[in-house]
Scaffold this active site. Structure first.
Site, PDB file in Angstrom:
ATOM      1  N   CYS A  67       0.762  25.538  40.871  1.00 33.58           N
ATOM      2  CA  CYS A  67      -0.513  25.117  41.203  1.00 33.58           C
ATOM      3  C   CYS A  67      -1.354  26.242  41.160  1.00 33.58           C
ATOM      4  O   CYS A  67      -2.905  25.862  41.202  1.00 33.58           O
ATOM      5  CB  CYS A  67      -0.338  24.643  42.678  1.00 33.58           C
ATOM      6  SG  CYS A  67      -0.324  25.653  43.815  1.00 33.58           S
TER       7      CYS A  67
ATOM      8  N   CYS B 226       3.753  29.868  48.634  1.00 36.34           N
ATOM      9  CA  CYS B 226       2.600  28.996  48.198  1.00 36.34           C
ATOM     10  C   CYS B 226       1.899  28.274  49.635  1.00 36.34           C
ATOM     11  O   CYS B 226       2.304  27.581  49.804  1.00 36.34           O
ATOM     12  CB  CYS B 226       2.920  28.128  47.078  1.00 36.34           C
ATOM     13  SG  CYS B 226       1.448  27.025  46.477  1.00 36.34           S
TER      14      CYS B 226
ATOM     15  N   CYS C 214       1.700  21.525  46.818  1.00 41.15           N
ATOM     16  CA  CYS C 214       2.132  21.948  45.490  1.00 41.15           C
ATOM     17  C   CYS C 214       3.497  21.652  45.066  1.00 41.15           C
ATOM     18  O   CYS C 214       3.794  20.745  44.208  1.00 41.15           O
ATOM     19  CB  CYS C 214       2.147  23.494  45.691  1.00 41.15           C
ATOM     20  SG  CYS C 214       3.071  24.411  44.081  1.00 41.15           S
TER      21      CYS C 214
ATOM     22  N   TYR D 238      54.131  41.157  49.839  1.00 39.84           N
ATOM     23  CA  TYR D 238      54.724  40.163  48.990  1.00 39.84           C
ATOM     24  C   TYR D 238      56.154  40.577  48.358  1.00 39.84           C
ATOM     25  O   TYR D 238      56.469  40.010  47.599  1.00 39.84           O
ATOM     26  CB  TYR D 238      53.636  39.633  47.875  1.00 39.84           C
ATOM     27  CG  TYR D 238      53.265  40.808  46.980  1.00 39.84           C
ATOM     28  CD1 TYR D 238      54.031  41.620  46.123  1.00 39.84           C
ATOM     29  CD2 TYR D 238      51.892  41.480  47.254  1.00 39.84           C
ATOM     30  CE1 TYR D 238      53.501  42.512  45.424  1.00 39.84           C
ATOM     31  CE2 TYR D 238      51.335  42.487  46.447  1.00 39.84           C
ATOM     32  CZ  TYR D 238      52.146  43.062  45.500  1.00 39.84           C
ATOM     33  OH  TYR D 238      51.731  44.205  44.781  1.00 39.84           O
TER      34      TYR D 238
ATOM     35  N   SER E   6      53.459  45.058  36.520  1.00 38.91           N
ATOM     36  CA  SER E   6      52.434  44.280  36.822  1.00 38.91           C
ATOM     37  C   SER E   6      52.837  42.834  36.208  1.00 38.91           C
ATOM     38  O   SER E   6      53.874  42.656  35.980  1.00 38.91           O
ATOM     39  CB  SER E   6      51.154  44.710  35.990  1.00 38.91           C
ATOM     40  OG  SER E   6      50.915  44.352  34.970  1.00 38.91           O
ATOM     41  N   LEU E   7      52.008  41.705  36.134  1.00 36.60           N
ATOM     42  CA  LEU E   7      52.288  40.548  35.900  1.00 36.60           C
ATOM     43  C   LEU E   7      51.510  39.952  34.583  1.00 36.60           C
ATOM     44  O   LEU E   7      50.475  40.400  34.367  1.00 36.60           O
ATOM     45  CB  LEU E   7      51.780  39.614  37.071  1.00 36.60           C
ATOM     46  CG  LEU E   7      52.462  39.787  38.559  1.00 36.60           C
ATOM     47  CD1 LEU E   7      51.700  39.042  39.613  1.00 36.60           C
ATOM     48  CD2 LEU E   7      53.985  39.183  38.324  1.00 36.60           C
TER      49      LEU E   7
ATOM     50  N   LYS F 149      47.727  34.810  44.736  1.00 36.73           N
ATOM     51  CA  LYS F 149      47.458  36.015  44.252  1.00 36.73           C
ATOM     52  C   LYS F 149      46.298  36.802  44.755  1.00 36.73           C
ATOM     53  O   LYS F 149      45.125  36.347  44.636  1.00 36.73           O
ATOM     54  CB  LYS F 149      47.220  35.889  42.687  1.00 36.73           C
ATOM     55  CG  LYS F 149      47.269  37.455  42.016  1.00 36.73           C
ATOM     56  CD  LYS F 149      47.238  37.224  40.502  1.00 36.73           C
ATOM     57  CE  LYS F 149      47.513  38.721  39.853  1.00 36.73           C
ATOM     58  NZ  LYS F 149      46.426  39.586  40.215  1.00 36.73           N
TER      59      LYS F 149
ATOM     60  N   CYS G 273       0.593  31.110  42.636  1.00 32.89           N
ATOM     61  CA  CYS G 273       1.700  29.984  42.385  1.00 32.89           C
ATOM     62  C   CYS G 273       1.758  29.564  40.789  1.00 32.89           C
ATOM     63  O   CYS G 273       1.003  29.198  40.358  1.00 32.89           O
ATOM     64  CB  CYS G 273       1.418  28.700  43.170  1.00 32.89           C
ATOM     65  SG  CYS G 273       2.620  27.445  43.129  1.00 32.89           S
TER      66      CYS G 273
ATOM     67  N   GLU H 193      52.962  32.064  45.412  1.00 27.95           N
ATOM     68  CA  GLU H 193      52.060  32.945  46.351  1.00 27.95           C
ATOM     69  C   GLU H 193      50.880  32.997  46.023  1.00 27.95           C
ATOM     70  O   GLU H 193      50.332  32.869  45.061  1.00 27.95           O
ATOM     71  CB  GLU H 193      52.924  34.117  46.471  1.00 27.95           C
ATOM     72  CG  GLU H 193      54.423  34.126  46.666  1.00 27.95           C
ATOM     73  CD  GLU H 193      55.028  35.418  46.554  1.00 27.95           C
ATOM     74  OE1 GLU H 193      54.346  36.670  46.505  1.00 27.95           O
ATOM     75  OE2 GLU H 193      56.271  35.507  46.245  1.00 27.95           O
TER      76      GLU H 193
ATOM     77  N   LYS I 135      46.312  32.047  36.736  1.00 27.55           N
ATOM     78  CA  LYS I 135      44.972  32.444  37.109  1.00 27.55           C
ATOM     79  C   LYS I 135      43.918  31.437  37.490  1.00 27.55           C
ATOM     80  O   LYS I 135      44.134  30.321  36.746  1.00 27.55           O
ATOM     81  CB  LYS I 135      44.309  33.731  36.486  1.00 27.55           C
ATOM     82  CG  LYS I 135      45.084  34.873  36.061  1.00 27.55           C
ATOM     83  CD  LYS I 135      44.948  35.781  37.152  1.00 27.55           C
ATOM     84  CE  LYS I 135      43.689  36.731  37.054  1.00 27.55           C
ATOM     85  NZ  LYS I 135      43.875  37.790  36.533  1.00 27.55           N
TER      86      LYS I 135
ATOM     87  N   ASP J 194      43.390  39.270  45.612  1.00 19.74           N
ATOM     88  CA  ASP J 194      42.695  40.252  44.661  1.00 19.74           C
ATOM     89  C   ASP J 194      42.216  41.205  45.340  1.00 19.74           C
ATOM     90  O   ASP J 194      41.446  41.313  46.156  1.00 19.74           O
ATOM     91  CB  ASP J 194      41.313  39.427  44.295  1.00 19.74           C
ATOM     92  CG  ASP J 194      40.592  39.985  43.103  1.00 19.74           C
ATOM     93  OD1 ASP J 194      41.315  40.658  42.482  1.00 19.74           O
ATOM     94  OD2 ASP J 194      39.573  39.476  42.741  1.00 19.74           O
TER      95      ASP J 194
ATOM     96  N   ASP K 277      36.685  41.226  35.342  1.00 18.53           N
ATOM     97  CA  ASP K 277      37.966  41.156  35.026  1.00 18.53           C
ATOM     98  C   ASP K 277      38.288  40.344  33.941  1.00 18.53           C
ATOM     99  O   ASP K 277      39.333  40.754  33.022  1.00 18.53           O
ATOM    100  CB  ASP K 277      38.640  40.452  36.204  1.00 18.53           C
ATOM    101  CG  ASP K 277      38.713  41.711  37.204  1.00 18.53           C
ATOM    102  OD1 ASP K 277      37.949  42.697  37.156  1.00 18.53           O
ATOM    103  OD2 ASP K 277      39.487  41.277  38.480  1.00 18.53           O
ATOM    104  N   ALA K 278      37.860  39.254  33.720  1.00 19.24           N
ATOM    105  CA  ALA K 278      37.786  38.135  32.586  1.00 19.24           C
ATOM    106  C   ALA K 278      37.684  38.755  31.188  1.00 19.24           C
ATOM    107  O   ALA K 278      38.250  38.536  30.472  1.00 19.24           O
ATOM    108  CB  ALA K 278      36.987  37.032  32.868  1.00 19.24           C
TER     109      ALA K 278
HETATM  110  S1  IVH Z   1      54.018  40.329  42.465  1.00 26.41           S
HETATM  111  C1  IVH Z   1      56.352  42.303  39.271  1.00 26.41           C
HETATM  112  N1  IVH Z   1      52.770  38.972  44.366  1.00 26.41           N
HETATM  113  O1  IVH Z   1      48.758  41.358  41.423  1.00 26.41           O
HETATM  114  C2  IVH Z   1      55.518  41.778  40.269  1.00 26.41           C
HETATM  115  N2  IVH Z   1      51.855  40.802  42.950  1.00 26.41           N
HETATM  116  O2  IVH Z   1      49.736  42.343  38.195  1.00 26.41           O
HETATM  117  C3  IVH Z   1      54.515  42.609  40.798  1.00 26.41           C
HETATM  118  N3  IVH Z   1      49.201  40.719  43.542  1.00 26.41           N
HETATM  119  O3  IVH Z   1      48.189  44.402  41.376  1.00 26.41           O
HETATM  120  C4  IVH Z   1      53.584  41.781  41.575  1.00 26.41           C
HETATM  121  N4  IVH Z   1      49.216  39.409  45.116  1.00 26.41           N
HETATM  122  O4  IVH Z   1      49.031  43.906  43.672  1.00 26.41           O
HETATM  123  C5  IVH Z   1      52.847  39.689  43.455  1.00 26.41           C
HETATM  124  N5  IVH Z   1      51.807  37.546  45.591  1.00 26.41           N
HETATM  125  C6  IVH Z   1      51.684  38.595  44.908  1.00 26.41           C
HETATM  126  C7  IVH Z   1      50.468  39.231  44.778  1.00 26.41           C
HETATM  127  C8  IVH Z   1      50.454  40.439  43.501  1.00 26.41           C
HETATM  128  C9  IVH Z   1      48.638  39.997  44.194  1.00 26.41           C
HETATM  129  C10 IVH Z   1      48.650  41.788  42.640  1.00 26.41           C
HETATM  130  C11 IVH Z   1      49.543  42.923  42.657  1.00 26.41           C
HETATM  131  C12 IVH Z   1      49.306  43.556  41.085  1.00 26.41           C
HETATM  132  C13 IVH Z   1      49.034  42.288  40.374  1.00 26.41           C
HETATM  133  C14 IVH Z   1      49.895  41.985  39.371  1.00 26.41           C
END
Ligand code: IVH
Length: 682
Positions: A423, A438, A443, A238, A89-90, A125, A420, A123, A326, A127, A40-41
């Site tokens: 040794c 071993c 050793c 959430y 998404s965030l 996050k 080994c 909250e 993150k 995964d 992911d990183a």
């Molecule tokens: S809010 C516009 N709250 O994170 C806000 N998302 O890119 C949209 N996720 O895959 C999401 N925990 O499913 C929100 N407490 C949380 C979350 C959360 C995990 C995930 C979400 C999405 C990604 C956001």
């Protein structure tokens, strides 16, 4: 101001094209195949780079750029569901400054003073995998994945197999059931359950899932709900999408109301005032991260007041009212440069991957355990492979799996050695056991003891390298002979339990400092049988160079006063042993130098030169060891017994028989006071 298209450098155009292709490929691996080939990183880094280029050259943005999408088009195998409100998404943040800037930006946007304290929900996050569940008149009708944010996959029947998803909303005193409620949450798999599932898959010869998130996604996106039903999935809600027949005023109200209808929210959600408290929550959760039964990859900070959400609005992919802050990623990909084996305390011989160094979980990792031979075979990990590496908290880094799609054909399978590495003993493997051991009980212990002796005060004098550290170095597979010490880097030491930067740097410095030593100390440190400090001193004085000593024969050695046949034999054997020769070569290559007594004037000036001392009885002011060192430092010699060759006998408390014999021989006898004057201590 944006530059004109004509002014965009060709290498930027090229890079943007390349980034888009790569990101699309990784999107496909992640969203469609649930089988990513980068972490992911690394994915985030690619996306970030593209975003930055598009910000700099906005005319490059196209509607189909990966920066404009929030997921991936739903797979054709599933029915499609259009989300009544898009699932955005965030934006990600990794640094505190980015979070502070997020808060400032919001206040600027809203025309609030800089010192205003906004209310935020914070909250965990989760995964996992984002889903939306539509409840009509309290009844679950449709459930879908996020898909591309607008259209998702219809996984209603699969979602219905998750026990914590109510098929009908609960009635709660006085709380109405909305006409329509689009509830949003994250489907996940607990860490322990994921581990078990992977073990079962490996046992059946199926490829393991990279992490709990992929396992959750793969389990939910099954065409046969019976398969999903057997997978231990769970959910935390959430947020909401479209809601009819009920009005929420704040995010906190959403988080506290959903559970009343039976929709679980994460119990660690909080309401805070001001961004500082949100940052503190991040640190708190990061500390708690390990002990949580599920994976959390950061926190989500959301403006609490929903009326502000509208004012703030959204950008292409993400809203302005929320931010994902993150944690350090715990999984990364890197390459296996080699596979070596290490011997542990119980004699267990463990294969270890030598990795191209990478940062994971906040530290640089260059080695990861492969557990045992069977595990390597089951996971099919080869030298040269790109692999997924994982490090969580204080746990030893491990290789999760190879990324087979990145193979070039040059990878080599690993062969477990039959002897080994420390040794040379033949290794044994008991029937029914996975580990090779071993059988030589000494050793591991010998290596630890040898290291300890090598580093001790009268030897190489490496401060901070006692038994515990010696054990840790051997356990980590970082040291297989004393010479390895001089090839350790600070980042290697960071892998030892309880080693933070300062401690690692101190040990590193102590090791480096010890390179400048004397030949006598060095010879003593080597741990040659029968070569204690005195013999080492005699050898150093006689040969004055390691080279000459290495070439000496038994006869040469025996011609030196104080060296008997047994000692001479042992020395010659030591230098003849190929293993010792390799270690010596490595040591000298590492830059060990001897600052020995120069022949000539300097040596002449030493006050006790030519005098041999013998001690008998206890001294009050110092130990025998110290007294000996003082004499030697001043050019004198110390013998263990009286003879005609002895010049001075120092008599302390309760002297032994040496005292009488010295009297009989008519040797010079002095007391402690006089000795102290002689060495200049009085
Ligand atoms: S809010 C516009 N709250 O994170 C806000 N998302 O890119 C949209 N996720 O895959 C999401 N925990 O499913 C929100 N407490 C949380 C979350 C959360 C995990 C995930 C979400 C999405 C990604 C956001």
């Amino acid at each position: 101001m944006a530059e004109k298209r004509g002014e965009i450098p060709p290498e930027v155009l090229e890079r943007v094209k390349k980034l888009r292709q790569e990101i699309e490929y990784h999107n496909y691996r992640y969203y469609v195949l649930d089988s990513p080939v980068i972490s992911d990183a690394e994915y985030d880094a690619l996306l970030r780079e593209l975003k930055e280029l598009e910000e700099k050259y906005p005319e490059l943005v196209t509607p189909d750029s990966p920066t404009q999408r929030v997921g991936f088009a739903p797979a054709k195998e599933f029915g499609q569901v259009r989300h009544a409100e898009p699932m955005l998404s965030l934006d990600d943040a990794f640094k505190e400054e980015e979070v502070i800037e997020f808060d400032r930006r919001i206040k600027r946007f809203l025309g609030l003073p800089e010192e205003a304290l906004l209310e935020y929900t914070v909250e965990p996050k989760m995964d996992g995998l984002a889903v939306e569940l539509v409840y009509e008149d309290g009844v679950l009708t449709v459930g879908s994945t996020r898909g591309d944010g607008y259209v998702g996959e219809d996984v209603t029947n699969n979602l219905k197999t998750i026990k914590s998803i109510p098929l009908r909303l609960f009635r709660h005193q006085g709380l109405p059931i909305p006409k329509r409620l689009d509830a949003r949450g994250e489907v996940f798999m607990e860490k322990e359950k994921f581990k078990k599932l992977n073990e079962e898959r490996l046992a059946r010869g199926e490829p393991p899932f990279a992490n709990p998130r992929n396992a959750a996604a793969g389990s939910l996106r099954q065409l046969d709900p019976n398969v999903t039903a057997r997978r231990p999935l769970d959910i935390f809600f959430y947020g909401v999408g479209r809601v009819e027949g009920y009005t929420f005023k704040t995010q906190w109200e959403i988080l506290t109301t959903l559970p009343k209808w039976g929709l679980k929210t994460n119990p660690y959600c909080r309401l805070v005032k001001g961004i500082k408290e949100a940052i503190a929550y991040h640190h708190e959760m990061e500390k708690r991260r390990e002990e949580l039964p599920y994976e959390v990859d950061g926190i989500v900070i959301k403006v609490n007041d929903l009326s502000l959400w509208e004012k703030l609005g959204t950008k292409a992919r993400s809203p302005r009212y929320a931010l994902a802050y993150k944690f350090e990623p715990t999984q990364v990909t890197t390459q296996v440069l080699d596979i070596v084996v290490q011997v542990g305390r119980t004699g267990a011989v463990t294969p270890v991957a030598v990795l191209k160094p990478v940062k994971v979980g906040g530290v640089i990792v260059s080695r990861a355990t492969l557990h045992n031979e069977d595990e390597i075979r089951r996971k099919d990990i080869r030298i040269g492979d790109w692999v997924l590496v994982q490090r969580a908290g204080d746990v030893i880094p491990e290789v999760v799996m190879p990324i087979k799609d990145r193979r070039t054909g040059k990878e080599r399978p690993f062969e477990m050695p039959r002897t080994c590495p420390v040794c040379g003993s033949q290794l044994v493997r008991k029937p029914g056991e996975a580990v090779w051991r071993c059988p030589n009980k000494n050793c591991y212990a010998q290596l630890v003891r040898h290291l300890q002796h090598f580093a001790s005060r009268n030897a190489m004098d490496i401060e901070g390298l006692g038994e515990k550290v010696a054990r840790a170095l051997v356990d980590a597979g970082l040291v297989r002979d004393v010479a390895d010490l001089y090839y350790l880097k600070v980042e290697d030491l960071l892998q030892l339990p309880g080693f933070a930067l300062k401690k690692a740097q101190n040990l590193y410095n102590a090791i480096q400092k010890s390179k400048k030593t004397t030949l006598a100390r060095f010879l003593y440190a080597l741990g040659i049988r029968h070569v204690g400090e005195v013999v080492a001193q005699i050898l150093a004085e006689h040969f004055k160079s390691l080279d000459k000593l290495q070439k000496a024969t038994v006869a040469d050695l025996m011609s030196i006063p104080g060296i008997g046949p047994e000692v001479a034999q042992s020395i010659v054997e030591f230098f003849r042993n190929p293993r010792n020769q390799r270690t010596l070569e490595k040591l000298i290559k590492a830059g060990i130098t001897f600052e020995d007594v120069k022949e000539g004037e300097e040596a002449e000036e030493k006050p006790l030169k030519g005098l041999t001392f013998v001690f008998t009885g206890a001294l009050k002011s110092m130990t025998r060891e110290e007294a000996k060192k003082r004499v030697q430092a001043l050019g004198g010699k110390v013998a263990s017994d009286v003879s005609r060759r002895v010049d001075i006998v120092v008599v302390g408390d309760k002297p032994g028989s040496k005292f009488q014999r010295a009297q009989r021989l008519g040797l010079k006898i002095i007391g402690e006071e006089e000795f102290l004057r002689l060495i200049g201590a009085r």
